[in-house]
Design a protein around this motif. Structure first.
Motif, PDB file in Angstrom:
ATOM      1  N   ALA A  60       0.791  -1.146   0.209  1.00 52.39           N
ATOM      2  CA  ALA A  60      -0.043  -0.050  -0.075  1.00 52.39           C
ATOM      3  C   ALA A  60       0.739   1.315  -0.075  1.00 52.39           C
ATOM      4  CB  ALA A  60      -1.053  -0.068   1.277  1.00 52.39           C
ATOM      5  N   ILE A  61       2.063   1.338   0.709  1.00 52.44           N
ATOM      6  CA  ILE A  61       2.862   2.468   0.831  1.00 52.44           C
ATOM      7  C   ILE A  61       3.594   2.618  -0.525  1.00 52.44           C
ATOM      8  CG2 ILE A  61       4.967   3.463   1.867  1.00 52.44           C
ATOM      9  CD1 ILE A  61       4.239   1.908   4.374  1.00 52.44           C
ATOM     10  N   LEU A  62       3.958   1.455  -0.957  1.00 54.41           N
ATOM     11  CA  LEU A  62       4.640   1.413  -2.595  1.00 54.41           C
ATOM     12  C   LEU A  62       3.631   2.025  -3.427  1.00 54.41           C
ATOM     13  CD1 LEU A  62       7.301   0.929  -4.101  1.00 54.41           C
ATOM     14  CD2 LEU A  62       6.192  -1.458  -4.627  1.00 54.41           C
ATOM     15  N   ARG A  63       2.480   1.469  -3.359  1.00 53.85           N
ATOM     16  CA  ARG A  63       1.403   2.345  -4.371  1.00 53.85           C
ATOM     17  C   ARG A  63       1.345   3.707  -4.171  1.00 53.85           C
ATOM     18  NH1 ARG A  63      -1.800  -1.289  -7.053  1.00 53.85           N
ATOM     19  NH2 ARG A  63      -2.032  -3.518  -6.488  1.00 53.85           N
ATOM     20  N   ARG A  64       1.439   4.141  -2.843  1.00 53.27           N
ATOM     21  CA  ARG A  64       1.038   5.619  -2.969  1.00 53.27           C
ATOM     22  C   ARG A  64       2.630   6.495  -3.258  1.00 53.27           C
ATOM     23  NH1 ARG A  64      -2.319   7.235   2.512  1.00 53.27           N
ATOM     24  NH2 ARG A  64      -3.954   5.285   2.072  1.00 53.27           N
ATOM     25  N   LYS A  65       3.815   5.626  -2.832  1.00 53.43           N
ATOM     26  CA  LYS A  65       4.913   6.507  -3.378  1.00 53.43           C
ATOM     27  C   LYS A  65       5.053   6.421  -5.003  1.00 53.43           C
ATOM     28  CE  LYS A  65       8.081   6.177   0.377  1.00 53.43           C
ATOM     29  NZ  LYS A  65       9.443   6.634   0.772  1.00 53.43           N
ATOM     30  N   LEU A  66       4.714   5.205  -5.548  1.00 51.35           N
ATOM     31  CA  LEU A  66       4.766   5.309  -7.105  1.00 51.35           C
ATOM     32  C   LEU A  66       3.624   6.161  -7.735  1.00 51.35           C
ATOM     33  CD1 LEU A  66       5.598   1.474  -7.638  1.00 51.35           C
ATOM     34  CD2 LEU A  66       7.244   3.542  -7.683  1.00 51.35           C
ATOM     35  N   THR A  67       2.610   6.253  -6.937  1.00 48.26           N
ATOM     36  CA  THR A  67       1.577   7.228  -7.779  1.00 48.26           C
ATOM     37  C   THR A  67       2.023   8.821  -7.407  1.00 48.26           C
ATOM     38  OG1 THR A  67      -0.280   5.876  -7.050  1.00 48.26           O
ATOM     39  CG2 THR A  67      -0.732   8.291  -7.197  1.00 48.26           C
ATOM     40  N   MET A  68       2.936   9.015  -6.446  1.00 44.57           N
ATOM     41  CA  MET A  68       3.425  10.552  -6.272  1.00 44.57           C
ATOM     42  C   MET A  68       4.667  10.343  -7.380  1.00 44.57           C
ATOM     43  SD  MET A  68       6.516  11.818  -5.445  1.00 44.57           S
ATOM     44  CE  MET A  68       7.510  10.582  -4.326  1.00 44.57           C
ATOM     45  N   VAL A  69       5.658   9.539  -7.719  1.00 45.56           N
ATOM     46  CA  VAL A  69       6.567   9.647  -8.753  1.00 45.56           C
ATOM     47  C   VAL A  69       5.925   9.855 -10.148  1.00 45.56           C
ATOM     48  CG1 VAL A  69       8.171   8.275  -9.647  1.00 45.56           C
ATOM     49  CG2 VAL A  69       8.146   8.147  -7.302  1.00 45.56           C
ATOM     50  N   SER A  70       4.536   8.887 -10.480  1.00 45.51           N
ATOM     51  CA  SER A  70       4.294   9.140 -11.614  1.00 45.51           C
ATOM     52  C   SER A  70       3.729  10.450 -11.950  1.00 45.51           C
ATOM     53  CB  SER A  70       3.046   8.040 -11.709  1.00 45.51           C
ATOM     54  OG  SER A  70       3.351   6.698 -11.630  1.00 45.51           O
ATOM     55  N   GLU A  71       3.344  11.130 -10.672  1.00 44.12           N
ATOM     56  CA  GLU A  71       2.653  12.441 -11.049  1.00 44.12           C
ATOM     57  C   GLU A  71       3.760  13.610 -10.970  1.00 44.12           C
ATOM     58  OE1 GLU A  71      -0.129  12.702  -7.778  1.00 44.12           O
ATOM     59  OE2 GLU A  71      -1.712  11.403  -8.864  1.00 44.12           O
ATOM     60  N   GLN A  72       4.706  13.336 -10.285  1.00 45.27           N
ATOM     61  CA  GLN A  72       5.749  14.409 -10.133  1.00 45.27           C
ATOM     62  C   GLN A  72       7.124  14.189 -10.657  1.00 45.27           C
ATOM     63  OE1 GLN A  72       6.067  15.664  -5.853  1.00 45.27           O
ATOM     64  NE2 GLN A  72       3.857  15.191  -5.340  1.00 45.27           N
ATOM     65  N   HIS A  73       7.550  13.012 -11.141  1.00 48.57           N
ATOM     66  CA  HIS A  73       8.595  12.723 -11.771  1.00 48.57           C
ATOM     67  C   HIS A  73       8.571  11.795 -12.900  1.00 48.57           C
ATOM     68  CE1 HIS A  73      10.376  14.592  -8.236  1.00 48.57           C
ATOM     69  NE2 HIS A  73       9.577  13.926  -7.350  1.00 48.57           N
ATOM     70  N   ASN A  74       7.797  12.375 -13.714  1.00 50.57           N
ATOM     71  CA  ASN A  74       7.455  11.371 -14.958  1.00 50.57           C
ATOM     72  C   ASN A  74       7.525  11.972 -16.179  1.00 50.57           C
ATOM     73  OD1 ASN A  74       6.725   8.811 -16.083  1.00 50.57           O
ATOM     74  ND2 ASN A  74       4.795   8.802 -15.495  1.00 50.57           N
ATOM     75  N   SER A  75       8.467  13.062 -16.477  1.00 50.27           N
ATOM     76  CA  SER A  75       8.570  13.803 -17.666  1.00 50.27           C
ATOM     77  C   SER A  75       9.117  12.807 -18.706  1.00 50.27           C
ATOM     78  CB  SER A  75       9.262  14.994 -17.486  1.00 50.27           C
ATOM     79  OG  SER A  75      10.679  14.728 -16.983  1.00 50.27           O
ATOM     80  N   SER A  76       9.966  11.874 -18.226  1.00 54.01           N
ATOM     81  CA  SER A  76      10.796  10.833 -19.229  1.00 54.01           C
ATOM     82  C   SER A  76      10.991   9.518 -18.709  1.00 54.01           C
ATOM     83  CB  SER A  76      12.062  11.318 -19.622  1.00 54.01           C
ATOM     84  OG  SER A  76      12.854  11.412 -18.365  1.00 54.01           O
ATOM     85  N   ILE A  77      11.120   8.584 -19.377  1.00 54.26           N
ATOM     86  CA  ILE A  77      11.105   7.214 -18.885  1.00 54.26           C
ATOM     87  C   ILE A  77      12.469   7.205 -17.928  1.00 54.26           C
ATOM     88  CG2 ILE A  77      12.483   6.083 -20.793  1.00 54.26           C
ATOM     89  CD1 ILE A  77       9.778   4.719 -18.413  1.00 54.26           C
ATOM     90  N   ARG A  78      13.309   7.698 -18.223  1.00 52.40           N
ATOM     91  CA  ARG A  78      14.697   7.784 -17.358  1.00 52.40           C
ATOM     92  C   ARG A  78      14.342   8.619 -16.001  1.00 52.40           C
ATOM     93  NH1 ARG A  78      20.079  10.879 -19.360  1.00 52.40           N
ATOM     94  NH2 ARG A  78      20.376   8.936 -20.737  1.00 52.40           N
ATOM     95  N   GLN A  79      13.613   9.609 -16.036  1.00 49.41           N
ATOM     96  CA  GLN A  79      13.208  10.187 -14.824  1.00 49.41           C
ATOM     97  C   GLN A  79      12.466   9.170 -14.024  1.00 49.41           C
ATOM     98  OE1 GLN A  79      10.424  13.473 -14.657  1.00 49.41           O
ATOM     99  NE2 GLN A  79      11.914  14.689 -13.283  1.00 49.41           N
ATOM    100  N   TYR A  80      11.329   8.860 -14.425  1.00 46.42           N
ATOM    101  CA  TYR A  80      10.497   7.898 -13.671  1.00 46.42           C
ATOM    102  C   TYR A  80      11.217   6.703 -13.166  1.00 46.42           C
ATOM    103  CZ  TYR A  80       7.039   4.597 -12.438  1.00 46.42           C
ATOM    104  OH  TYR A  80       6.306   3.843 -11.441  1.00 46.42           O
ATOM    105  N   THR A  81      12.302   5.958 -14.174  1.00 44.52           N
ATOM    106  CA  THR A  81      12.854   4.968 -13.690  1.00 44.52           C
ATOM    107  C   THR A  81      13.663   5.147 -12.509  1.00 44.52           C
ATOM    108  OG1 THR A  81      12.850   3.924 -15.969  1.00 44.52           O
ATOM    109  CG2 THR A  81      14.623   3.174 -14.301  1.00 44.52           C
ATOM    110  N   HIS A  82      14.547   6.398 -12.486  1.00 43.64           N
ATOM    111  CA  HIS A  82      15.533   6.597 -11.407  1.00 43.64           C
ATOM    112  C   HIS A  82      14.712   6.931 -10.227  1.00 43.64           C
ATOM    113  CE1 HIS A  82      19.673   7.151 -12.925  1.00 43.64           C
ATOM    114  NE2 HIS A  82      19.029   6.737 -14.052  1.00 43.64           N
TER     115      HIS A  82
END
Length: 244
Positions: A60-82
């Protein structure tokens, strides 16, 4: 139509181990607590679940963290992956029972894989097995089968975790340095030189909870060393190790 969750696997396991799973509605309610909710959406906030079960809290925590990353750090696949791999590296768990520990590992990996594939599609990129190998590697170091109270594995060896310290952060990339700590050292608040491994690491082999799941080949580069080199978070699976 609502379906009831299975909160116990057997009466015997309840009697022997006190095993009762927390229902998902309660997990979400607890994670919505003030302070906890904000931490679940914080890239660097670290969580340790001492009785991880099959990973209901960590997932559940991972889902929340990855949702945040998807919304805030997802301008490129490189950024999202890191950023997504770093978010994954902040979650730790200890579970007493082997089948639960393996399920926790599998559940965390599947959640990461689902979010990653969604980002890949968004950017019209090809899926990278290297990214998934890095995710597997991080999970394998962060989730252990052992006893939180004794701070030992079922073999009697010490529980050891890897700290993935962020050493450099740019808009698109993150560098980390791995440092190993036994649970005893964590409780004692020991400070160590960045990159050092637990001295006992060469004497024991922490259980590979991925062994029963066909997620791809394991790295042959996983022998303990005296010092871990600073690397990009996308390179920890093939990390370079150097002697002190």
């Amino acid at each position: 139509m609502m379906t009831s969750e299975k909160l116990i696997k057997s009466k015997e396991r309840v009697q022997k181990h006190g095993e009762v799973f927390t229902p998902s509605w309660m997990v979400q309610k607890m994670l919505d607590t003030e302070g906890v909710k904000e931490a679940c959406e914080n890239l660097i906030a670290t969580f340790l679940e001492p009785a991880a079960g099959d990973g209901n809290f960590l997932v559940a925590i991972l889902r929340r963290k990855l949702t945040m990353v998807s919304e805030q750090h997802n301008s490129s696949i490189r950024q999202y992956t890191h950023y997504s791999l770093y978010a994954l590296s902040t979650l730790y768990g200890i579970e007493l029972l082997e089948d639960n520990a393996q399920m926790c590992v599998m559940n965390l990996f599947e959640v990461y894989k689902d979010f990653y594939e969604e980002s890949v599609k968004k950017h019209n990129e090809k899926q990278s097995e290297n990214t998934l190998s890095n995710a597997k590697f991080i999970i394998s170091k962060n989730i252990v089968q052992g006893n939180f109270l004794t701070r030992k594995l079922s073999s009697g060896d010490p529980i050891v975790f890897s700290e993935w310290e962020m050493t450099k952060q740019t808009t698109t990339m993150i560098k980390v340095q791995r440092t190993e700590y036994s649970l005893d050292e964590i409780f004692a608040g020991n400070e160590k030189e960045a990159g050092t491994a637990v001295e006992l690491a060469i004497e024991f082999e922490q259980m590979d909870l991925f062994s029963d799941f066909d997620f791809g080949s394991e790295s042959e580069n996983d022998e303990p060393a005296q010092k871990y080199k600073e690397v990009y978070i996308t390179e920890v699976y093939d990390e370079v190790k150097v002697d002190e």
